[in-house]
Write an enzyme that holds these catalytic residues in place. Sequence first.
Site, PDB file in Angstrom:
ATOM      1  N   GLU A 195       0.861  -1.200   0.000  1.00  0.00           N
ATOM      2  CA  GLU A 195       0.000   0.000   0.000  1.00  0.00           C
ATOM      3  C   GLU A 195       0.893   1.246   0.000  1.00  0.00           C
ATOM      4  O   GLU A 195       1.800   1.361   0.808  1.00  0.00           O
ATOM      5  CB  GLU A 195      -0.912  -0.028   1.238  1.00  0.00           C
ATOM      6  CG  GLU A 195      -1.633   1.264   1.554  1.00  0.00           C
ATOM      7  CD  GLU A 195      -2.547   1.759   0.421  1.00  0.00           C
ATOM      8  OE1 GLU A 195      -3.410   0.988  -0.021  1.00  0.00           O
ATOM      9  OE2 GLU A 195      -2.366   2.920  -0.009  1.00  0.00           O
ATOM     10  N   HIS A 227     -30.981  -8.538  23.315  1.00  0.00           N
ATOM     11  CA  HIS A 227     -29.909  -9.314  23.935  1.00  0.00           C
ATOM     12  C   HIS A 227     -30.173 -10.797  23.729  1.00  0.00           C
ATOM     13  O   HIS A 227     -31.314 -11.231  23.864  1.00  0.00           O
ATOM     14  CB  HIS A 227     -29.867  -9.011  25.441  1.00  0.00           C
ATOM     15  CG  HIS A 227     -28.888  -9.851  26.181  1.00  0.00           C
ATOM     16  ND1 HIS A 227     -27.533  -9.616  26.111  1.00  0.00           N
ATOM     17  CD2 HIS A 227     -29.058 -10.941  26.981  1.00  0.00           C
ATOM     18  CE1 HIS A 227     -26.911 -10.523  26.855  1.00  0.00           C
ATOM     19  NE2 HIS A 227     -27.802 -11.337  27.386  1.00  0.00           N
TER      20      HIS A 227
END
Length: 471
Positions: A204, A450
């Site tokens: 990169e 949850h």
Amino acid sequence: MSNAYDVVVIGAGTGGYVAAIRAAQLGSTVAVVEKQKALGGTCLIWGCIPTKALLEHAHALKVVLDAKDWGVILPAGVPSIDMGQVHARKDKIVTGLTRGIEFLFKKNKIDWIKGTARLQGQGKVEIVDGETQTLEAKEIIVATGSAPRSVPGVTIDRKRIVTSDEAIHLNEVPTSLVILGSGAVGVEFASIYRRFGSEVTIVELLPRLVPVEDEAISAELEKSFEKQGIKALTGTRVTGATATANGVELEAQTPDGRTQTLSAEMLLVATGRGPVTTGLGAEERGIAMDRGYIKVDEMYRTSVPHVSAIGDVITMGKGVHPQLAHVSSMEGIIVAERLAGTDVQPLNYEHVPGCTYCDPEIGSVGLTEAQAKERGYDVRIGTFPFGVLGRARMAGETEGFVKIVADRKYDEVLGVHMIGPRSTELVAEAVLALRLECTVEELVKTIHAHPTFSEAVAEAAHAVHGAAIHA
Ligand SMILES: Cc1cc2nc3c(=O)[nH]c(=O)nc-3n(C[C@H](O)[C@H](O)[C@H](O)COP(=O)(O)OP(=O)(O)OC[C@H]3O[C@@H](n4cnc5c(N)ncnc54)[C@H](O)[C@@H]3O)c2cc1C
């Protein structure tokens, strides 16, 4: 079949086909010219769909390799990947989806004209290769998309030096792979081929991986990639690549100016994509262009009346136009609605979600911490790790976190950045939060079920106020 239509769309990618369907839904007669043998463009045939199918195979292999942890007993030997079956399954998915668009065209009475379109002026579109004919249109939408491009010194030969177009079809897993570029395409292929067994090195130019993301996300990905054995050479410029009988030799310049030689069986060039306008006749018809891209205003009007353009092929003059399937589709809907006389608002490009399906996944929207500071906000940050959640532990996917960037003065959510399990899904809540100009308090007061991964978003919101419950 008449050759005169209300709307002629050139290109049946996610921009063009969606524009065509919306225009037909709103009562227009519509034809779409597409030169490929199938509908769907880059996303369906070479991009989003085949790559994510490959990533699902990589994930399946990961689960099998961890079979012992899951209490699953496998026969002796090391599990490996059967690329024949991988491609058979991937291709079946792609074919199913492209045929699905053919079905939608029939349902909406949209004509698919097979061939290559060329603008002729005065609302005329000539089909120059394929079903030779000239169409007449009251409105034309150009959605010709993009194609891979390379960098100076690197010539793509499609055998040793390949693009994503070839990388989705490899029959054998390369023993070593260098990937040029660490944007979404580069890091996704890094995850795929590392899991399949390649030695992967990413090169990169910029100082960090996924450079458009928040810095914390880049750091977390680099940490995870290092653990997985993916080598990242950041701040490194590839100056040349030569295909040899057995592989590829690369020359690169390291951050301290030294020359480094790399070799691999294959080089994947993932340095971005350029517009597809060659042979379209746009310039000849007087359409204003910028480095090959078609210039449009915020309503996708080109400089020539009754010709609009959307998707990867456009530039809007300011900033970089995101080359994403969901952006092109939204632009397609907006332009079709404008042409039908509906009251439409310009798209807010600051609310475009970015999803990168590497392992671990990245989902982000809005301002990064650095961008928010640059704009002068008094920034508050809340971060919550997935690893604390019961749901993440059950899934065995405990890497990463959710980070919320907020404004202290009004408590407004400015950006949400996440890396970890299901991040590309969880980001949807954040996109809506930004669209509705939500405060952090509103996220805190929203009930998150949850046990779910989404609890990390609620906890990160609590953390902005310095009060995460489980950390
Ligand atoms: C490997 C890879 C992975 C990707 N993954 C994602 C992802 O996960 N999510 C995401 O949002 N985006 C992803 N993208 C980007 C996404 O695919 C593009 O942004 C999107 O396809 C752009 O749509 P479009 O309609 O503008 O152009 P395209 O999809 O490129 O379609 C243009 C069409 O026009 C046709 N055409 C061109 N010229 C002519 C002509 N003269 N006559 C007739 N037909 C013509 C082409 O054949 C093509 O079918 C990925 C891209 C790649 C390469």
